[in-house]
Design a protein around this motif. Structure first.
Motif, PDB file in Angstrom:
ATOM      1  N   GLY A 165      77.630   4.822  53.850  1.00  0.00           N
ATOM      2  CA  GLY A 165      78.758   5.720  53.275  1.00  0.00           C
ATOM      3  C   GLY A 165      79.090   7.099  53.875  1.00  0.00           C
ATOM      4  O   GLY A 165      77.923   7.525  54.506  1.00  0.00           O
ATOM      5  N   PRO A 166      80.108   7.698  53.719  1.00  0.00           N
ATOM      6  CA  PRO A 166      80.029   9.185  54.384  1.00  0.00           C
ATOM      7  C   PRO A 166      78.834  10.080  53.959  1.00  0.00           C
ATOM      8  O   PRO A 166      78.481  10.981  54.768  1.00  0.00           O
ATOM      9  CB  PRO A 166      81.478   9.648  53.720  1.00  0.00           C
ATOM     10  CG  PRO A 166      81.962   8.344  53.519  1.00  0.00           C
ATOM     11  CD  PRO A 166      81.190   7.419  53.057  1.00  0.00           C
ATOM     12  N   GLN A 167      78.378   9.867  52.593  1.00  0.00           N
ATOM     13  CA  GLN A 167      77.175  10.780  52.140  1.00  0.00           C
ATOM     14  C   GLN A 167      76.293  10.514  52.870  1.00  0.00           C
ATOM     15  O   GLN A 167      75.081  11.423  52.820  1.00  0.00           O
ATOM     16  CB  GLN A 167      77.270  10.546  50.665  1.00  0.00           C
ATOM     17  CG  GLN A 167      76.529   9.276  50.245  1.00  0.00           C
ATOM     18  CD  GLN A 167      77.487   8.236  50.102  1.00  0.00           C
ATOM     19  OE1 GLN A 167      78.794   8.384  50.620  1.00  0.00           O
ATOM     20  NE2 GLN A 167      77.079   7.055  49.670  1.00  0.00           N
ATOM     21  N   ASP A 168      75.664   9.209  53.562  1.00  0.00           N
ATOM     22  CA  ASP A 168      74.571   8.809  54.311  1.00  0.00           C
ATOM     23  C   ASP A 168      74.551   9.327  55.755  1.00  0.00           C
ATOM     24  O   ASP A 168      73.528   9.115  56.262  1.00  0.00           O
ATOM     25  CB  ASP A 168      74.327   7.406  53.852  1.00  0.00           C
ATOM     26  CG  ASP A 168      74.222   7.140  52.454  1.00  0.00           C
ATOM     27  OD1 ASP A 168      73.547   7.908  51.886  1.00  0.00           O
ATOM     28  OD2 ASP A 168      74.683   6.027  52.220  1.00  0.00           O
ATOM     29  N   LEU A 169      75.726   9.786  56.120  1.00  0.00           N
ATOM     30  CA  LEU A 169      75.741  10.087  57.549  1.00  0.00           C
ATOM     31  C   LEU A 169      75.199  11.548  57.631  1.00  0.00           C
ATOM     32  O   LEU A 169      75.411  12.355  56.740  1.00  0.00           O
ATOM     33  CB  LEU A 169      77.054   9.991  58.194  1.00  0.00           C
ATOM     34  CG  LEU A 169      77.649   8.554  58.308  1.00  0.00           C
ATOM     35  CD1 LEU A 169      79.301   8.567  58.664  1.00  0.00           C
ATOM     36  CD2 LEU A 169      76.807   7.924  59.270  1.00  0.00           C
ATOM     37  N   PRO A 170      74.657  11.772  58.823  1.00  0.00           N
ATOM     38  CA  PRO A 170      74.352  10.911  59.874  1.00  0.00           C
ATOM     39  C   PRO A 170      73.100   9.803  59.583  1.00  0.00           C
ATOM     40  O   PRO A 170      72.366  10.374  58.634  1.00  0.00           O
ATOM     41  CB  PRO A 170      73.772  11.623  61.077  1.00  0.00           C
ATOM     42  CG  PRO A 170      73.185  12.774  60.401  1.00  0.00           C
ATOM     43  CD  PRO A 170      73.993  13.395  59.172  1.00  0.00           C
ATOM     44  N   ILE A 171      73.038   8.665  60.353  1.00  0.00           N
ATOM     45  CA  ILE A 171      71.816   8.006  60.174  1.00  0.00           C
ATOM     46  C   ILE A 171      70.925   8.072  61.435  1.00  0.00           C
ATOM     47  O   ILE A 171      71.780   8.455  62.336  1.00  0.00           O
ATOM     48  CB  ILE A 171      72.101   6.419  59.753  1.00  0.00           C
ATOM     49  CG1 ILE A 171      73.280   6.053  61.028  1.00  0.00           C
ATOM     50  CG2 ILE A 171      72.657   6.226  58.576  1.00  0.00           C
ATOM     51  CD1 ILE A 171      73.076   4.377  60.834  1.00  0.00           C
ATOM     52  N   VAL A 172      69.957   7.839  61.122  1.00  0.00           N
ATOM     53  CA  VAL A 172      68.910   7.954  62.641  1.00  0.00           C
ATOM     54  C   VAL A 172      68.300   6.815  62.813  1.00  0.00           C
ATOM     55  O   VAL A 172      67.676   6.333  61.791  1.00  0.00           O
ATOM     56  CB  VAL A 172      67.989   9.315  62.548  1.00  0.00           C
ATOM     57  CG1 VAL A 172      67.209   9.277  63.719  1.00  0.00           C
ATOM     58  CG2 VAL A 172      68.975  10.514  62.213  1.00  0.00           C
ATOM     59  N   LEU A 173      68.255   6.086  64.148  1.00  0.00           N
ATOM     60  CA  LEU A 173      67.210   4.812  64.334  1.00  0.00           C
ATOM     61  C   LEU A 173      66.094   5.551  65.169  1.00  0.00           C
ATOM     62  O   LEU A 173      66.162   6.050  66.012  1.00  0.00           O
ATOM     63  CB  LEU A 173      68.231   3.997  65.160  1.00  0.00           C
ATOM     64  CG  LEU A 173      69.482   3.667  64.634  1.00  0.00           C
ATOM     65  CD1 LEU A 173      70.361   2.675  65.784  1.00  0.00           C
ATOM     66  CD2 LEU A 173      69.676   3.179  63.282  1.00  0.00           C
ATOM     67  N   CYS A 174      65.091   5.384  64.291  1.00  0.00           N
ATOM     68  CA  CYS A 174      63.613   5.690  64.855  1.00  0.00           C
ATOM     69  C   CYS A 174      63.380   4.589  65.983  1.00  0.00           C
ATOM     70  O   CYS A 174      63.457   3.470  65.828  1.00  0.00           O
ATOM     71  CB  CYS A 174      62.828   5.944  63.896  1.00  0.00           C
ATOM     72  SG  CYS A 174      63.198   7.409  62.891  1.00  0.00           S
ATOM     73  N   PRO A 175      62.382   5.179  67.043  1.00  0.00           N
ATOM     74  CA  PRO A 175      62.175   4.159  67.864  1.00  0.00           C
ATOM     75  C   PRO A 175      61.048   2.977  67.212  1.00  0.00           C
ATOM     76  O   PRO A 175      60.967   1.906  67.746  1.00  0.00           O
ATOM     77  CB  PRO A 175      61.075   4.964  68.885  1.00  0.00           C
ATOM     78  CG  PRO A 175      61.638   6.260  68.917  1.00  0.00           C
ATOM     79  CD  PRO A 175      62.321   6.507  67.415  1.00  0.00           C
TER      80      PRO A 175
END
Length: 561
Positions: A208-218
């Motif tokens: 959802g908008p409240q969770d952005l940004p998301i980050v993909l860790c290595p």
């Protein structure tokens, strides 16, 4: 592993990264082949290991065991792409060395290195690598140079770092980008408004908008709107501090004064740790261009200058705990305990306070609504890109403000420079005043202050300012404001330490107290203060570096006594 594979498929539509990088333009300098005599010297510091075909020497996201000296066989070094694939960086053969700056710190590797034929290698651990840098100065200099060049290449491509998914003009995205940039860590940003793969990822995980940004860790972990510290822990930038280790000196603050102290203390054999709540460089690290620093006639950015000092400290074996926020200082007789905000403890025989200052905020009621997205406290290429072709306002009259306004003027349509006083001459170096006057797209408004910001959802729409003498107000459409209005000493963590502060909160030093103190020593024996946080200091980068160098002599005297 299944989660990582699925993430890769969601990002499959992302195009390849640019290949016109330092990896191609300076390839020979980055990947030299050392001759037999050099390899013999390097082998003296390593332990011999064998790897079968297909076996990893190191994997991205796992702790680096140090530097590899290839004795026989071949190793492929690859960087991972957001689409789940990989790109070949280099193939190492006999006489090559593998590794970059993580080899010095033991932080997680940013690349994969796989044996494509059986390999014999000498593995030089971080501790032994520090010994090599000191004992084999010429060889160590060459290795340090290629380590730095390799990191520059990774920064250019974003390889090995986390992937930030969110609107590029979102405040939290800009915060994370600045955090990683200021710490010299690669990353990539994907905007779901322009990137189909990023949008698919958001839809798949029901973000959802409240969770952005998301980050993909290595390591495959997904973070939702993480704090800087949470992100740092996930990517291995900072790890737990050893509570049983007793350092000779703990330095609180990684600005120019703290880094200078670390370089000289580390080079003179003192076991040293540096703690900072955000990034190395301090306020100087936010300066777009420093032109009056000794030895740099063409100028240098604050980030470039302090990054060199940071790497230099790593070279001498200094431990870095960044970001780790210090919450308090306790005296335990002949040693000190530094309490961290995460409840960890650091023990040291002496402490150097180099915590600098905190940015002052504008006295406008709703300023917090726009901080990070529209109100900025430094001017880096990230902010300049957001403001390209626009009008911006900048508030301030010191040298930092002058450097920032000149930098921005080369990238935006117009800069309105708002100054509370009657002019710039009393607070800004003359060369900056003259340069500002020569720029046609800079307009200086004296005796003027911002009184209102208007907009919604973090997006600034208008700025209103008032001329103090006449009361005349002006409102202009504007999306970005830069604040360089000074700072307050960052000394709240010293409240229960016994260290005396002056009436403005700066640390008092060099006072007689009960029988004399060493240079830059505080009211608490064994605690020293350097740089902007010290009462009476000259607020200049060169002065801070000088104090950092000077205090190490006092540290030796104190520790010996």
């Amino acid at each position: 592993m299944q989660k990582q594979k699925k993430i890769g498929s969601d990002l499959a539509s992302i195009g390849p990264m640019s290949t016109n990088t330092v990896f191609t333009t300076r390839h020979e300098q980055m990947f030299p082949v050392f001759d037999g005599s050099d390899v013999a010297k390097l082998r003296r510091f390593g332990q011999r290991r064998s790897y079968g075909a297909g076996e990893p020497l190191v994997q991205a996201g796992t702790a680096s065991p140090g530097m590899f000296v290839i004795l026989s066989g071949e190793v492929e070094v690859t960087r991972r792409n957001p689409d789940g694939g990989s790109t070949l960086v280099v193939t190492h053969g006999p006489g090559a060395v593998g590794g970059e700056l993580t080899a010095l710190s033991g932080q997680p590797s940013l690349v994969d290195a796989i044996a494509i034929r059986p390999v014999e290698a000498a593995v030089v651990s971080p501790d032994r690598l520090h010994d090599l840098m000191i004992e084999e100065a010429d060889l160590g200099e060459r290795i340090m140079r290629l380590f730095i060049l390799r990191r520059v290449g990774l920064l250019e491509t974003g390889a090995g770092g986390p992937v930030i998914v969110g609107r590029v003009d979102q405040g939290a995205v800009l915060r994370l980008q600045n955090f990683l940039s200021r710490n010299g860590h690669p990353y990539q940003t994907l905007d779901p408004e322009t990137d189909a793969g990023a949008l698919a990822l958001i839809e798949r995980f029901k973000v959802g908008p409240q969770d952005l940004p998301i980050v993909l860790c290595p390591n495959g972990q997904i973070l939702r709107n993480p704090s800087d510290v949470t992100l740092a822990r996930c990517i291995g930038m900072v790890s737990a501090v050893d509570p049983d280790k007793l350092y000779d000196v703990a330095i609180v603050g990684a600005g120019p004064a703290g880094l200078a102290t670390a370089v000289y203390a580390g080079s003179e054999g003192l076991s040293t740790i540096v703690l900072d709540s955000r990034a190395f460089g301090g306020q100087a690290g936010a300066s777009a261009r420093i032109e009056n620093y000794f030895g740099f006639p063409t100028g240098i950015s604050g980030l470039a200058l302090t990054a060199r000092a940071f790497n230099q400290a790593l070279k001498f074996g200094v431990d870095m705990a960044i970001p780790d926020e210090v919450a308090g200082l306790q005296c335990l007789g002949d040693r000190f305990r530094i309490v961290l905000a995460n409840d960890e403890r650091v023990h040291a025989r002496a402490v150097v306070v180099a915590s600098g200052a905190k940015y002052r905020r504008l006295g406008v009621a709703n300023i917090a609504d726009f901080e990070g997205s529209a109100v900025h406290y430094w001017a880096s290429p990230l902010e300049a890109k957001l403001c390209s072709g626009q009008e911006v306002a900048l508030v301030g009259a010191g040298n930092s403000a002058g450097q920032a306004v000149i930098y921005l003027a080369s990238r935006v349509a117009k800069v309105w420079l708002l100054v509370r006083g009657r002019g710039l001459e009393d607070t800004m170096s003359s060369y900056l005043v003259e340069r500002i006057a020569a720029q046609p797209n800079i307009e200086v408004l004296t005796e003027t202050e911002i009184v209102a910001l208007a907009g919604g959802a973090g997006d600034l729409e208008t700025v209103r300012w008032r001329h103090r003498a006449t009361g005349r107000e002006t409102t202009r459409q504007m999306r970005h404001v830069f604040l360089f209005i000074g700072a307050e000493p960052n000394t709240g963590w010293l409240a229960q330490s016994g260290v005396r502060l002056d009436d403005k909160g700066f640390v008092c030093t060099d006072e007689d107290y009960d029988g004399g103190r060493l240079p830059m020593e505080t009211s608490q024996r064994g605690v020293f203060a350097v740089g902007d946080v010290r009462a009476g200091s000259v607020k200049r980068v060169a002065a801070a570096v000088g104090e950092g160098a000077q205090v190490v002599s006092a540290l030796h005297t104190y520790l010996a006594g």
